[in-house]
Design an enzyme around this catalytic site. Structure first.
Site, short mmCIF file in Angstrom:
data_model
loop_
_atom_site.label_atom_id
_atom_site.label_comp_id
_atom_site.label_asym_id
_atom_site.label_seq_id
_atom_site.Cartn_x
_atom_site.Cartn_y
_atom_site.Cartn_z
N HIS A 37 18.14 30.34 -14.63
CA HIS A 37 17.67 31.55 -13.94
C HIS A 37 17.86 32.77 -14.83
CE1 HIS A 37 17.09 29.38 -10.25
NE2 HIS A 37 18.34 28.98 -10.23
N HIS A 69 19.54 21.38 -10.58
CA HIS A 69 19.60 21.33 -9.11
C HIS A 69 19.28 19.94 -8.56
CE1 HIS A 69 20.16 25.56 -8.97
NE2 HIS A 69 18.93 25.90 -9.26
N CYS A 91 22.93 18.19 -12.61
CA CYS A 91 24.36 18.41 -12.88
C CYS A 91 25.18 17.31 -12.18
CB CYS A 91 24.78 19.78 -12.34
SG CYS A 91 26.56 20.04 -12.46
N HIS A 119 16.59 26.11 -0.72
CA HIS A 119 17.10 25.94 -2.08
C HIS A 119 16.73 24.56 -2.63
CE1 HIS A 119 19.91 25.67 -5.46
NE2 HIS A 119 19.95 27.00 -5.43
N GLU A 121 18.25 22.51 -4.60
CA GLU A 121 19.30 21.49 -4.50
C GLU A 121 19.34 20.88 -3.10
OE1 GLU A 121 23.31 22.63 -5.68
OE2 GLU A 121 24.11 21.20 -4.24
N CYS A 185 31.18 23.81 -5.83
CA CYS A 185 31.38 23.65 -7.28
C CYS A 185 32.66 24.37 -7.73
CB CYS A 185 30.16 24.23 -8.00
SG CYS A 185 30.42 24.41 -9.77
N SER A 214 19.14 33.31 -8.55
CA SER A 214 20.32 32.45 -8.68
C SER A 214 21.23 32.62 -7.47
CB SER A 214 21.07 32.81 -9.97
OG SER A 214 22.41 32.40 -9.89
N ASN A 216 24.19 31.37 -6.84
CA ASN A 216 25.62 31.65 -7.09
C ASN A 216 25.83 33.07 -7.57
OD1 ASN A 216 26.55 31.60 -10.12
ND2 ASN A 216 24.87 30.14 -9.98
N SER A 257 24.37 30.70 -14.54
CA SER A 257 23.19 30.40 -15.36
C SER A 257 22.80 31.60 -16.21
CB SER A 257 22.02 29.95 -14.48
OG SER A 257 21.73 30.92 -13.51
S1 SF4 Z 1 27.09 25.93 -10.92
FE1 SF4 Z 1 28.36 24.10 -10.72
S2 SF4 Z 1 27.01 22.64 -9.69
FE2 SF4 Z 1 25.69 24.24 -10.48
S3 SF4 Z 1 25.05 23.52 -12.49
FE3 SF4 Z 1 26.89 24.75 -12.81
S4 SF4 Z 1 28.60 23.28 -12.81
FE4 SF4 Z 1 26.81 22.27 -11.89
#
Ligand code: SF4
Length: 273
Positions: A37, A69, A91, A119, A121, A185, A214, A216, A257
């Site tokens: 991202h 994802h 991942c 999402h 994932e 995670c 993104s 996260n 990311s």
């Molecule tokens: S944030 Fe966590 S789950 Fe997502 S790609 Fe990175 S290590 Fe893997």
């Protein structure tokens, strides 16, 4: 100032390396969604020949990159049928979510994914569960679910762990027996912990660097914004001097990311102000 960990997580770093490797021999390479991202990193990949698409190509011999994802088993099966070569960069921590969802479904536990229904994932995890799956992103949504004798719960990997626990508590009120796999995670959890453990207290303004798409990065920005004035940016060119007053301390963190060099550029720009 920065917390201890910024830049790529191992999942995105490895996915990016695999995607770059797939471009080595000049074949057409199609990524199912964004490999990373980050606009600059994506532009570089596109210049090297990577094309982004929402759907699988109709026929081979293209090479297809499944992003970190992950994707549903049906995607892999269709790719095989169409003669497409798949470069699977899922991942390992997302595989863990998929594995738990499948095991729960296979052993008779109705599956709940705590995460965002749109999402990538979560779409993949639903496919691995291969059954009716409930998706909830908040306590209020969990409270709306009908009563069930049993539910098996997993989390979207990048879902904030504290919110996951609150949703699980709400699910407990609507369910006789819960089997819970906390598949959040650890890398994302660590960034939230580092933000809460002193980093936020030492900064007057926070910059969270990462793509707007993104999940996260958005969650980390929300955590920071609860404590300090926070700006989510994709790169140094989005910084506005008006955000800061003389003598203020700027905290810089990033989603998983975001390349380290983008965070470095943001820090250099702040120092130059
Ligand atoms: S944030 Fe966590 S789950 Fe997502 S790609 Fe990175 S290590 Fe893997």
């Amino acid at each position: 100032m920065r917390p201890r960990h910024t830049g790529f997580c191992f999942g995105v770093r490895d996915a990016l390396e695999l995607a770059r490797g797939a471009l080595d021999d000049g074949r057409e390479v199609v990524a199912l969604g964004q490999v990373v991202h980050n606009a600059t990193a994506l532009t570089q990949l596109e210049a090297d020949g990577l094309r982004q698409a929402a759907e699988l190509p109709a026929a081979g011999p293209a090479r297809v990159v499944v992003t970190a994802h992950g994707a549903a088993p049906a995607v892999f099966a269709t790719a095989r049928e169409r003669g497409l070569e798949v470069v699977d960069t899922t991942c390992p921590l997302v595989r863990r979510v998929q594995r738990h969802a499948r095991e729960l479904a296979q052993t008779g536990w109705p599956v709940v994914v705590v995460g965002h229904v749109e999402h990538a994932e979560v779409r993949g995890v639903r496919g691995w569960a291969g059954a009716q799956v409930e998706v909830v992103a908040a306590e209020a949504e969990a409270e709306q679910l009908p009563w069930s004798e049993r539910r098996g719960v997993v989390s979207q990997s990048t879902f904030p762990q504290d919110q996951f626990r609150r949703v699980v508590a709400a699910l407990g009120e609507r369910t006789g027996e819960l089997r819970v796999h906390d598949t959040t995670c650890p890398v994302v959890n660590q960034r939230h912990r580092e933000a809460a453990d002193g980093f936020l207290d030492r900064a007057d303004v926070i910059l969270v660097v990462g793509g707007r798409g993104s999940a996260n990065t958005q969650a980390l920005a929300q955590t920071c914004a609860r404590h300090r004035p926070t700006h989510q940016i994709e790169g140094a060119d989005e910084i506005t001097p008006d955000w800061f007053r003389p003598g203020q301390r700027v905290g810089i963190t990033s989603g998983t990311s975001t390349p380290d060099w983008v965070v470095d550029e943001v820090e250099a720009r702040c120092r130059a102000l």
